[in-house]
Design a protein around this motif. Sequence first.
Motif, PDB file in Angstrom:
ATOM      1  N   THR A 185       0.808  -1.276   0.026  1.00  7.95           N
ATOM      2  CA  THR A 185      -0.075  -0.055   0.196  1.00  7.95           C
ATOM      3  C   THR A 185       0.754   1.341  -0.046  1.00  7.95           C
ATOM      4  OG1 THR A 185      -0.170   0.123   2.700  1.00  7.95           O
ATOM      5  CG2 THR A 185      -1.727  -1.120   1.398  1.00  7.95           C
ATOM      6  N   GLN A 186       2.118   1.019   0.081  1.00  3.32           N
ATOM      7  CA  GLN A 186       2.931   2.442   0.035  1.00  3.32           C
ATOM      8  C   GLN A 186       2.797   3.281   1.275  1.00  3.32           C
ATOM      9  OE1 GLN A 186       5.676   2.698  -2.174  1.00  3.32           O
ATOM     10  NE2 GLN A 186       5.064   1.645  -4.085  1.00  3.32           N
ATOM     11  N   ALA A 187       2.937   2.780   2.531  1.00  2.00           N
ATOM     12  CA  ALA A 187       2.478   3.326   3.659  1.00  2.00           C
ATOM     13  C   ALA A 187       3.716   3.403   4.373  1.00  2.00           C
ATOM     14  CB  ALA A 187       1.494   2.465   4.532  1.00  2.00           C
ATOM     15  N   LEU A 535      -4.471 -10.399  -5.635  1.00  2.46           N
ATOM     16  CA  LEU A 535      -3.419  -9.886  -5.184  1.00  2.46           C
ATOM     17  C   LEU A 535      -2.405  -9.343  -5.939  1.00  2.46           C
ATOM     18  CD1 LEU A 535      -1.176 -11.866  -2.398  1.00  2.46           C
ATOM     19  CD2 LEU A 535      -0.184 -10.892  -4.447  1.00  2.46           C
ATOM     20  N   GLY A 536      -2.296  -9.774  -7.144  1.00  2.49           N
ATOM     21  CA  GLY A 536      -1.173  -9.074  -8.045  1.00  2.49           C
ATOM     22  C   GLY A 536      -1.891  -7.498  -8.503  1.00  2.49           C
ATOM     23  N   ASN A 537      -2.911  -7.319  -8.527  1.00  3.46           N
ATOM     24  CA  ASN A 537      -3.528  -5.870  -8.838  1.00  3.46           C
ATOM     25  C   ASN A 537      -3.654  -5.178  -7.434  1.00  3.46           C
ATOM     26  OD1 ASN A 537      -3.804  -6.695 -11.355  1.00  3.46           O
ATOM     27  ND2 ASN A 537      -5.890  -7.771 -11.198  1.00  3.46           N
ATOM     28  N   PHE A 538      -3.544  -5.671  -6.472  1.00  4.73           N
ATOM     29  CA  PHE A 538      -3.531  -5.172  -5.150  1.00  4.73           C
ATOM     30  C   PHE A 538      -2.367  -4.092  -4.929  1.00  4.73           C
ATOM     31  CE2 PHE A 538      -3.236  -4.624  -0.370  1.00  4.73           C
ATOM     32  CZ  PHE A 538      -4.577  -4.240  -0.147  1.00  4.73           C
ATOM     33  N   ARG A 539      -1.377  -4.576  -5.249  1.00  4.11           N
ATOM     34  CA  ARG A 539      -0.109  -3.996  -4.681  1.00  4.11           C
ATOM     35  C   ARG A 539      -0.026  -2.638  -5.595  1.00  4.11           C
ATOM     36  NH1 ARG A 539       2.290  -8.539  -6.625  1.00  4.11           N
ATOM     37  NH2 ARG A 539       2.725 -10.368  -5.230  1.00  4.11           N
ATOM     38  N   ILE A 540       0.571  -1.635  -5.099  1.00  4.83           N
ATOM     39  CA  ILE A 540       0.877  -0.436  -5.841  1.00  4.83           C
ATOM     40  C   ILE A 540       2.256  -0.277  -5.964  1.00  4.83           C
ATOM     41  CG2 ILE A 540       0.667   2.149  -5.466  1.00  4.83           C
ATOM     42  CD1 ILE A 540      -1.697   1.788  -3.633  1.00  4.83           C
ATOM     43  N   ALA A 541       2.508  -0.118  -7.519  1.00  8.23           N
ATOM     44  CA  ALA A 541       4.063  -0.086  -7.863  1.00  8.23           C
ATOM     45  C   ALA A 541       4.696   1.266  -7.761  1.00  8.23           C
ATOM     46  CB  ALA A 541       3.769  -0.502  -9.425  1.00  8.23           C
ATOM     47  N   ARG A 550       3.684  13.103  -8.869  1.00 10.20           N
ATOM     48  CA  ARG A 550       4.233  14.370  -9.275  1.00 10.20           C
ATOM     49  C   ARG A 550       5.389  14.663  -8.413  1.00 10.20           C
ATOM     50  NH1 ARG A 550      -1.250  17.292 -10.580  1.00 10.20           N
ATOM     51  NH2 ARG A 550      -2.270  15.790 -12.066  1.00 10.20           N
ATOM     52  N   GLY A 551       5.994  13.651  -7.895  1.00  9.81           N
ATOM     53  CA  GLY A 551       6.959  14.026  -7.019  1.00  9.81           C
ATOM     54  C   GLY A 551       7.970  12.694  -6.766  1.00  9.81           C
ATOM     55  N   GLY A 552       8.838  12.783  -5.772  1.00 13.56           N
ATOM     56  CA  GLY A 552       9.563  11.403  -5.471  1.00 13.56           C
ATOM     57  C   GLY A 552       8.931  10.478  -4.402  1.00 13.56           C
ATOM     58  N   LEU A 553       9.627   9.611  -4.310  1.00 17.23           N
ATOM     59  CA  LEU A 553       9.570   8.578  -3.011  1.00 17.23           C
ATOM     60  C   LEU A 553      10.672   8.531  -2.308  1.00 17.23           C
ATOM     61  CD1 LEU A 553       8.404   5.231  -5.083  1.00 17.23           C
ATOM     62  CD2 LEU A 553       7.422   6.276  -2.981  1.00 17.23           C
ATOM     63  N   SER A 554      10.234   9.100  -0.968  1.00 18.92           N
ATOM     64  CA  SER A 554      11.291   9.103   0.118  1.00 18.92           C
ATOM     65  C   SER A 554      11.068   7.865   0.983  1.00 18.92           C
ATOM     66  CB  SER A 554      10.950  10.376   0.809  1.00 18.92           C
ATOM     67  OG  SER A 554      12.181  10.531   1.708  1.00 18.92           O
TER      68      SER A 554
END
Length: 566
Positions: A185-187, A535-541, A550-554
Amino acid sequence: MSDAYTLLRGGRVCDPAGAADGTSLHEPPRDLYLKNGRIAATPPEDARIGEVIDLDGRIVMAGAIDIHSHIGGGKVNLARLLLPEEHREHGSGPDGLRRSGSGLFTPSSFVTGYRYAEMGYTAAFEPAMLPSNARHTHLELADVPIIDKGCYAVLGNDDFLLERLAAGATQSEVNDYVAWILHATQAVGVKVVNPGGISAFKFNQRRLDLDEAHPHYGITPRRILTTLATALSDLGVPHPLHIHCNNLGIPGNESVTRDTIAALDGLPAHLTHLQFHSYGTEGDRRFSSAAAEIAESVNRSPNISVDVGQIVFGQTITASADIMSQFRNSGLASPRKWLCTDIECDGGCGLVPFRYRDKAFVNALQWAIGLELFLLIEDPWRVYLTTDHPNGGPFTSYPHLIRLLMDRSFRNEQLARINPDVAAHSRLGAIDREYTLEEIAIMTRAGPARVLGLRDRGHLRPGAVADVVVYDDLPDREAMFAAPALVFKNGRLVARNGQLTATGWGDTIVVRPEFDAAIERRLKPWFEDHQTVRLGNFRIADGEILDHGRGGLSIVPTLTASDSCF
């Protein structure tokens, strides 16, 4: 990349997390250098200085961080739909820099970013992201400009976890599941809301105490809490379990709050919107302040941090994943409409519009209880400024709350204006404490950064993200914090005198603890049997965040055995 520095010359630096470097208001004014979006060490004499801004003794702090603010996701969208009149009344058109937007206590996404930046806030964290709604939440936060964002995934009422606990799952299996959810979930953290209670509500139960067995799964909130808190500790996730305790808003709930702190038995944890969980039953009205007892419990528990969820008087809307609580409160809706939803039968939310009235005894005492908590909890590193936006009021009321904390005379003037019975039922008028600027800097910047594990934010040491706020030292602290003289995000000036000057995009902040991928062998059939997505569609890439964020991942580093939580 540029080789030029920006020099902020002669500011009075208030940087509690950088105190070892002599960065205190009591020190002489000093210079601050920015380069390539970061705070830089003092450069050599022949370095190229691209811009010099004289601060003339103004106060300099790191960008502020809101640790708990409902600014994105399904419930926020539904709140906007429920009260279209709010958006008709508070609309704004495009002006060449800003996009159009609307709303006061449920501002639209672009307005959210603009207003935070204009107040000197450079990061805010959405505290209740349902895993099944994570993609929606990130898509919406992608439209919040300027500030950094992060989300806490909601667990503790999800059937997969409850079923596995009832079946005797090991702590190791739970750890793998929690880590998998954080990745998928990119939490940046995990929140538990009324542990077990929301699920129990689906089995027609209206209340679940800490040691009361769930009507279907037979496990207790105590077990859910301690298992999740242990998981995050074992995984090295910097932000400890973010806890919305059982029995929110019920008179007498202070006992379950104190029992929750005791149940954690030293495990790190963060108790959120504590004001709504600090109610006693003394007096003729059977509603009283238990702030002193709760504050004492927090003061004795160095493993506990809190945010207050202060209320402000006026119209707002309450938005919570605690459907059990929202169903109970629906009769108090003002205006008289409400709604609740559920997604995948795994979680949802309730929306109840509400007007806090200063002449109503209960609302006025809630106001006093929040301030008592701020003032009676001794360590500013463990208590953070929030209104639980929008539940207690909009985040734009923070400057007013800062004045209440820093100015006893102003505070007592406000106390004298509200329901007259409150003064007799509250310790507030007898509390002398006034927060200092250093303490405000801790509770709004350095403290939240520390408890979230943000090592390069919340301070002004070399290497930190150049999120810098410059204030005029005004005697009216509300005016001072409402309209900072200058706000820099990533080293770029984005606001001057409380007005936006530029816009841009912040990062999405995540954490990625290690886990055994074998957990997917249990999860895959669960998704096929119980969910509408595989499950494969649940994950957020990552690409979805980078494309739409519109920004980066930290990525926040996980803790090692030598790191401390606070």
